[in-house]
Design an enzyme around this catalytic site. Structure first.
Site, PDB file in Angstrom:
ATOM      1  N   SER A 152       0.865  -1.186   0.000  1.00 58.66           N
ATOM      2  CA  SER A 152       0.000   0.000   0.000  1.00 58.66           C
ATOM      3  C   SER A 152       0.894   1.226   0.000  1.00 58.66           C
ATOM      4  O   SER A 152       2.051   1.138   0.417  1.00 58.66           O
ATOM      5  CB  SER A 152      -0.863  -0.020   1.261  1.00 58.66           C
ATOM      6  OG  SER A 152      -1.528   1.221   1.428  1.00 58.66           O
ATOM      7  N   TYR A 195      -2.180  -0.771  10.597  1.00 56.00           N
ATOM      8  CA  TYR A 195      -2.076  -0.969   9.149  1.00 56.00           C
ATOM      9  C   TYR A 195      -0.723  -0.467   8.623  1.00 56.00           C
ATOM     10  O   TYR A 195      -0.045  -1.165   7.874  1.00 56.00           O
ATOM     11  CB  TYR A 195      -3.237  -0.256   8.471  1.00 56.00           C
ATOM     12  CG  TYR A 195      -3.411  -0.625   7.009  1.00 56.00           C
ATOM     13  CD1 TYR A 195      -3.968  -1.840   6.634  1.00 56.00           C
ATOM     14  CD2 TYR A 195      -3.039   0.266   6.005  1.00 56.00           C
ATOM     15  CE1 TYR A 195      -4.140  -2.172   5.293  1.00 56.00           C
ATOM     16  CE2 TYR A 195      -3.212  -0.056   4.666  1.00 56.00           C
ATOM     17  CZ  TYR A 195      -3.775  -1.276   4.316  1.00 56.00           C
ATOM     18  OH  TYR A 195      -3.939  -1.592   2.985  1.00 56.00           O
TER      19      TYR A 195
END
Ligand SMILES: NC(=O)c1ccc[n+]([C@@H]2O[C@H](COP(=O)([O-])OP(=O)(O)OC[C@H]3O[C@@H](n4cnc5c(N)ncnc54)[C@H](O)[C@@H]3O)[C@@H](O)[C@H]2O)c1
Ligand SMILES: *[C@@H]1O[C@H](CO)[C@@H](O)[C@H](O)[C@H]1NC(C)=O
Length: 318
Positions: A173, A186
């Site tokens: 990501s 995350y």
């Protein structure tokens, strides 16, 4: 003397690759065929995983679908078969090394051949403020987004190395390259995923295993529901809207098929240089940029969405 010659060669190579990569934006290199490849996708029941399964099918590959959710995984298989493709489903919890190794053996026995491409796509986010978040949920993020990469790569890389043929893809990501507030679990897991992937890529090159390719995929927010509600400043969002899942997967596929080591989506290489450049700036300069873009608090509405989801029903799979 040798040192100076090596240094000169190295600098010339550095310049050559910068020029080559800039040129590649206009002159796309030839894509490799993946017919006959056996592609294993984790998290294949989810938004991007399902689309990867369909894209690889379109390109003539056979797919092995792993997901912890058998019903959504079967749905993906059904879609692949409707396209005339070959799909094999396995219900696997990728956070459990025994489960991963056992199913890897099962795949080998069932299909009588080795997986040649691994797409590590399964991912989760806790979606709660750190100080309100149950420990187990934060730990799960690390296990799915990072530890699972250890187990799957350990399961499938040895045969790829033995054949000097294969490809390992990690769906990380942009939050593995820079961070924002309220997604500590995350960001930690995706930074870890990027570190793991790059170290492995270096290892393959150091060992001169040039037939096993690697691609690190770093997408910006994708409209799959995973970060539902997340919002940056309106004017900036016009320039940088959430990505369409199909677009994201097509861009990632393009990169995979030309053996590109790293791709940020949207595909602006300028973004990469910008990120590296930001890293060199004082921390405070980054903070004011974040504030201007509204990316400092972009996760606040997302956390609210997740809170509502929890209070409205039991499903918190993302
Ligand atoms: N959606 C975004 O905005 C976005 C942005 C950048 C990167 N990504 C990354 O892309 C990947 C795919 O995301 P998505 O949006 O399709 O998510 P998604 O929630 O739609 O799908 C994730 C899938 O992974 C599966 N999964 C979860 N835990 C598992 C486990 N322990 N074992 C096996 N399977 C498991 C889920 O069942 C689900 O089918 C993730 O790694 C995510 O972090 C997503
Ligand atoms: C599994 O997927 C189905 C269908 O996509 C969904 O309705 C269900 O909530 C999921 N189950 C879990 C435990 O996430």
């Amino acid at each position: 003397m040798i040192f100076l010659m090596d240094l000169q060669m190295m600098l010339l190579d550095v310049i050559y690759f910068i020029l080559r990569n800039s040129l590649r934006i206009v002159l796309r290199p030839r894509t490799k065929p993946v017919e006959g490849e056996l592609v294993l996708i984790t998290g294949a029941g989810g938004g991007l995983g399902r689309l990867f399964a369909q894209e690889f099918t379109k390109h003539g590959a056979e797919v092995v679908l792993w997901d912890i959710n058998s019903s959504s995984n079967e749905q993906t298989a059904k879609l692949v078969r409707e396209m005339g493709g070959k799909a094999h489903t396995y219900t696997v919890d990728v956070t459990n090394p025994e489960d991963v190794y056992r199913n890897a053996d099962l795949v080998r026995r069932d299909l009588g051949r080795d997986v040649t491409m691994l797409v590590n796509n399964a991912g989760v986010v806790a979606g709660a403020r750190m100080l309100d978040c149950p420990d187990a949920l934060m730990e799960r993020t690390m296990k799915v987004n990072c530890h699972a990469l250890f187990w799957t790569v350990k399961a499938f890389l040895p045969q790829m190395k033995a054949q000097n043929h294969g490809h390992i893809v990690t769906i990380a990501s942009v939050l593995g390259l820079f961070s924002t507030a309220c997604v500590e679990d995350y960001c930690a897991s995706k930074f870890a995923a990027v570190g793991f992937h790059e170290s492995m890529a270096h290892e393959l090159l150091a060992e001169e295993v040039d037939g096993v390719k690697t691609t690190l995929v770093c997408p910006y927010i994708v409209d799959t529901g995973m970060f539902e509600g997340c919002k940056i400043r309106e004017e900036v969002e016009l320039l940088l809207p959430p990505l369409e899942p199909q677009y994201c997967v097509e861009q990632a596929m393009n990169a995979i098929l030309i053996d590109q080591p790293l791709v940020c989506i949207p595909r602006v290489d300028a973004l990469l240089y910008l990120i590296s450049f930001c890293r060199l700036l004082p921390w405070e300069s980054n903070v004011v940029t974040y504030r201007f873009m509204g990316s400092d608090k972009c996760m606040y509405p997302f956390i609210d969405t997740m809170k509502n989801r929890v209070s409205n029903g039991p499903s918190v799979t993302a």
